[in-house]
Design a protein around this motif. Structure first.
Motif, PDB file in Angstrom:
ATOM      1  N   GLY A  76      -4.792 106.350 -15.818  1.00 46.85           N
ATOM      2  CA  GLY A  76      -4.741 106.835 -17.055  1.00 46.85           C
ATOM      3  C   GLY A  76      -5.738 107.080 -17.957  1.00 46.85           C
ATOM      4  N   ASP A  77      -6.100 105.939 -17.351  1.00 46.51           N
ATOM      5  CA  ASP A  77      -7.235 105.183 -18.886  1.00 46.51           C
ATOM      6  C   ASP A  77      -8.231 105.882 -18.753  1.00 46.51           C
ATOM      7  OD1 ASP A  77      -8.422 104.071 -20.379  1.00 46.51           O
ATOM      8  OD2 ASP A  77      -7.779 102.649 -19.725  1.00 46.51           O
ATOM      9  N   SER A  78      -9.152 107.332 -19.605  1.00 39.66           N
ATOM     10  CA  SER A  78     -10.357 108.031 -19.402  1.00 39.66           C
ATOM     11  C   SER A  78     -11.438 107.126 -19.789  1.00 39.66           C
ATOM     12  CB  SER A  78      -9.759 108.727 -20.458  1.00 39.66           C
ATOM     13  OG  SER A  78      -9.704 109.831 -20.214  1.00 39.66           O
ATOM     14  N   ASN A  79     -11.033 105.435 -19.831  1.00 41.90           N
ATOM     15  CA  ASN A  79     -11.884 104.433 -20.310  1.00 41.90           C
ATOM     16  C   ASN A  79     -12.410 103.624 -18.905  1.00 41.90           C
ATOM     17  OD1 ASN A  79     -12.639 104.786 -22.996  1.00 41.90           O
ATOM     18  ND2 ASN A  79     -10.442 103.316 -23.656  1.00 41.90           N
ATOM     19  N   ILE A  80     -11.163 103.963 -17.736  1.00 43.50           N
ATOM     20  CA  ILE A  80     -11.823 102.780 -17.156  1.00 43.50           C
ATOM     21  C   ILE A  80     -12.658 104.046 -16.005  1.00 43.50           C
ATOM     22  CG2 ILE A  80     -10.907 102.266 -14.990  1.00 43.50           C
ATOM     23  CD1 ILE A  80      -7.441 101.710 -16.553  1.00 43.50           C
ATOM     24  N   ALA A  81     -12.449 105.389 -16.107  1.00 47.83           N
ATOM     25  CA  ALA A  81     -13.002 106.057 -15.135  1.00 47.83           C
ATOM     26  C   ALA A  81     -14.609 105.613 -15.116  1.00 47.83           C
ATOM     27  CB  ALA A  81     -12.986 107.357 -15.401  1.00 47.83           C
ATOM     28  N   PRO A  82     -15.351 105.154 -16.615  1.00 45.29           N
ATOM     29  CA  PRO A  82     -16.541 105.178 -15.794  1.00 45.29           C
ATOM     30  C   PRO A  82     -16.879 103.884 -15.211  1.00 45.29           C
ATOM     31  CG  PRO A  82     -16.459 106.358 -18.267  1.00 45.29           C
ATOM     32  CD  PRO A  82     -14.865 105.746 -17.445  1.00 45.29           C
ATOM     33  N   SER A  83     -16.112 102.946 -15.490  1.00 43.05           N
ATOM     34  CA  SER A  83     -16.550 101.606 -14.474  1.00 43.05           C
ATOM     35  C   SER A  83     -16.183 102.289 -13.146  1.00 43.05           C
ATOM     36  CB  SER A  83     -15.378 100.860 -15.201  1.00 43.05           C
ATOM     37  OG  SER A  83     -14.329 100.915 -14.815  1.00 43.05           O
ATOM     38  N   ILE A  84     -15.468 102.787 -12.382  1.00 41.56           N
ATOM     39  CA  ILE A  84     -15.507 103.182 -11.379  1.00 41.56           C
ATOM     40  C   ILE A  84     -16.240 103.927 -10.639  1.00 41.56           C
ATOM     41  CG2 ILE A  84     -13.721 104.557 -10.142  1.00 41.56           C
ATOM     42  CD1 ILE A  84     -11.313 104.084 -11.534  1.00 41.56           C
ATOM     43  N   ILE A  85     -16.577 105.146 -11.862  1.00 41.62           N
ATOM     44  CA  ILE A  85     -18.144 105.890 -10.221  1.00 41.62           C
ATOM     45  C   ILE A  85     -18.887 104.829 -11.047  1.00 41.62           C
ATOM     46  CG2 ILE A  85     -19.493 107.424 -11.978  1.00 41.62           C
ATOM     47  CD1 ILE A  85     -16.718 108.507 -10.487  1.00 41.62           C
ATOM     48  N   GLN A  86     -19.539 103.992 -11.490  1.00 46.05           N
ATOM     49  CA  GLN A  86     -20.570 103.078 -11.673  1.00 46.05           C
ATOM     50  C   GLN A  86     -20.492 102.386 -10.127  1.00 46.05           C
ATOM     51  OE1 GLN A  86     -20.211 100.587 -14.760  1.00 46.05           O
ATOM     52  NE2 GLN A  86     -22.824 101.325 -15.449  1.00 46.05           N
ATOM     53  N   GLY A  87     -19.112 101.400 -10.253  1.00 46.27           N
ATOM     54  CA  GLY A  87     -18.645 101.412  -8.547  1.00 46.27           C
ATOM     55  C   GLY A  87     -19.265 101.850  -7.595  1.00 46.27           C
ATOM     56  N   PHE A  88     -19.004 103.508  -7.599  1.00 48.16           N
ATOM     57  CA  PHE A  88     -19.179 103.759  -6.533  1.00 48.16           C
ATOM     58  C   PHE A  88     -20.710 104.357  -6.203  1.00 48.16           C
ATOM     59  CE2 PHE A  88     -15.199 106.924  -7.180  1.00 48.16           C
ATOM     60  CZ  PHE A  88     -14.170 106.511  -5.887  1.00 48.16           C
ATOM     61  N   GLN A  89     -21.666 103.883  -6.957  1.00 46.50           N
ATOM     62  CA  GLN A  89     -22.908 104.934  -7.759  1.00 46.50           C
ATOM     63  C   GLN A  89     -23.201 103.254  -6.834  1.00 46.50           C
ATOM     64  OE1 GLN A  89     -23.484 105.250 -11.850  1.00 46.50           O
ATOM     65  NE2 GLN A  89     -24.490 106.975 -11.453  1.00 46.50           N
ATOM     66  N   SER A  90     -23.215 102.434  -7.099  1.00 48.81           N
ATOM     67  CA  SER A  90     -23.514 100.815  -6.595  1.00 48.81           C
ATOM     68  C   SER A  90     -23.551 100.974  -4.531  1.00 48.81           C
ATOM     69  CB  SER A  90     -22.631  99.561  -6.784  1.00 48.81           C
ATOM     70  OG  SER A  90     -21.622  99.682  -5.701  1.00 48.81           O
ATOM     71  N   GLY A  91     -23.227 102.108  -4.147  1.00 48.16           N
ATOM     72  CA  GLY A  91     -23.272 102.495  -2.629  1.00 48.16           C
ATOM     73  C   GLY A  91     -23.575 103.334  -2.426  1.00 48.16           C
ATOM     74  N   LYS A  92     -24.228 103.978  -1.099  1.00 47.92           N
ATOM     75  CA  LYS A  92     -24.892 105.478  -1.278  1.00 47.92           C
ATOM     76  C   LYS A  92     -23.628 106.012  -0.844  1.00 47.92           C
ATOM     77  CE  LYS A  92     -27.197 108.686   1.741  1.00 47.92           C
ATOM     78  NZ  LYS A  92     -26.263 109.353   2.595  1.00 47.92           N
ATOM     79  N   LYS A  93     -22.797 107.498  -1.473  1.00 42.85           N
ATOM     80  CA  LYS A  93     -22.081 108.020  -1.153  1.00 42.85           C
ATOM     81  C   LYS A  93     -22.596 109.341  -0.472  1.00 42.85           C
ATOM     82  CE  LYS A  93     -18.884 104.659  -2.774  1.00 42.85           C
ATOM     83  NZ  LYS A  93     -18.418 104.346  -1.702  1.00 42.85           N
ATOM     84  N   ASP A  94     -21.755 109.898   0.437  1.00 39.54           N
ATOM     85  CA  ASP A  94     -21.860 111.291   0.925  1.00 39.54           C
ATOM     86  C   ASP A  94     -21.863 112.119  -0.057  1.00 39.54           C
ATOM     87  OD1 ASP A  94     -23.824 110.927   3.367  1.00 39.54           O
ATOM     88  OD2 ASP A  94     -22.408 109.833   4.009  1.00 39.54           O
TER      89      ASP A  94
END
Length: 327
Positions: A76-94
């Motif tokens: 429920g924290d919009s400030n956390i979401a961007p850092s989670i997305i950054q983590g997703f970007q570190s690896g290839k996702k389909d």
């Protein structure tokens, strides 16, 4: 003789290892990587996630065999979401799946290189996720839980034709909620109903906001707002205590103590989200997958326990409707 046997054993072992390594490489290549981010835990979004998981399994996807899921909750924290997305970007996702508007907006940065599929976004265009529902143009598509505000409030008028004051509670920081409150305001203006707003920015503000609204309103409307949905126990209790019917934007919110809603089943939304991801993993272009907006085959959801607590007698036009469902 023993030396020859030793060489043969080594050769066979090397060949076997090579075959295993080769197979392992192929499996890794075939393993689909899907990242999932959910905004917060509450019944609506949890229902979508469970239905998504079940449908993906029925479509033949098995964790560790042909797919690898990475799941994160933004709490429920919009400030956390961007850092989670950054983590997703570190690896290839389909593919990236974003459940709820705030995290879908954060996930949009990945759309340049990775397909994004959202779930439970009320107004994808206002959220900047696409310019067209029919032909998504930003490598982003998904399922919309656009709620039929007018239909819900029409039921409120059927139940109480003397309805004069409608309270609304919502988080003004959620795009989906702002969109739905605008619709509620338009309905009230058209029907000469006074509207009282209770805006919140944190869960700890819910109790005071709902207490004030319940003392001023003939009925209260809560859209499919994530912050309100996370605090439905407080909202429902306050409304029942004041004998004020609480009209809500989702069937799951009725399940959690709301009085009535008109809308879709969130299981269906989760299943359709999975179907979209399946198409993308099989090579379909996002631009060929329209945003799915559920506007047909809507049901009228009523909480039987709350109905009894409020002492309301439903008109025949509602209780005899074939779309009527008691929860």
């Amino acid at each position: 003789m023993k030396v020859n046997k030793l060489f043969k054993l080594i050769a066979v072992s090397a060949l076997t290892l090579g075959m295993m390594t080769g197979c392992g490489g192929k499996d890794n290549e075939d393993l689909k990587e899907v990242a999932i981010i959910q905004y917060v835990e509450h019944t609506s979004l949890d229902t979508i996630k469970k239905a998504f998981d079940k449908q993906m399994e029925e479509l033949g996807y098995k964790q560790g065999e042909n797919i690898n899921y990475t799941f994160k909750n933004a709490q429920g924290d919009s400030n956390i979401a961007p850092s989670i997305i950054q983590g997703f970007q570190s690896g290839k996702k389909d593919c990236v799946v974003a459940i709820a508007t705030p995290v879908a907006m954060s996930a949009a940065v990945m759309a340049k290189n990775t397909p994004v599929v959202f779930a439970a976004v009320t107004d994808p265009i206002s959220a900047g996720l696409t310019s067209s529902l029919e032909k998504p143009d930003k490598n982003i598509t998904g399922t919309s839980d656009e709620i039929q505000v007018e239909q819900i409030l029409e039921k409120a008028l059927e139940i109480d034709p003397d309805l004069k004051t409608l309270g609304v509670i919502y988080n003004k920081g959620e795009v989906n909620s702002v969109t739905n409150i605008k619709k509620a305001k338009a309905f009230c203006e058209k029907n000469n109903i006074s509207l009282v707003e209770g805006t919140i920015t944190a869960v700890n503000e819910v109790q005071s906001a709902i207490d004030v609204l319940a003392s001023k309103s003939d009925a209260i409307f809560a859209p499919n707002d994530n912050m309100v949905a996370s605090a439905m126990d407080m909202v429902s209790t306050a409304c029942s205590k004041a004998k004020v019917p609480l009209y809500v934007g989702a069937d799951s919110m009725v399940q959690d103590g709301g009085f009535l809603s008109v809308g879709i089943n969130y299981d269906d939304l989760g299943k359709e989200t999975a179907n979209m991801v399946d198409k993308i993993l099989k090579g379909e272009k996002v631009k060929n997958i329209p945003v799915k907006v559920f506007k047909e085959d809507l049901s009228i959801y009523v909480n039987k326990k709350i109905l009894g607590e409020l002492g309301i007698t439903l008109p025949d036009s509602i209780k005899n409707d074939k779309a009527y469902i008691e929860m």
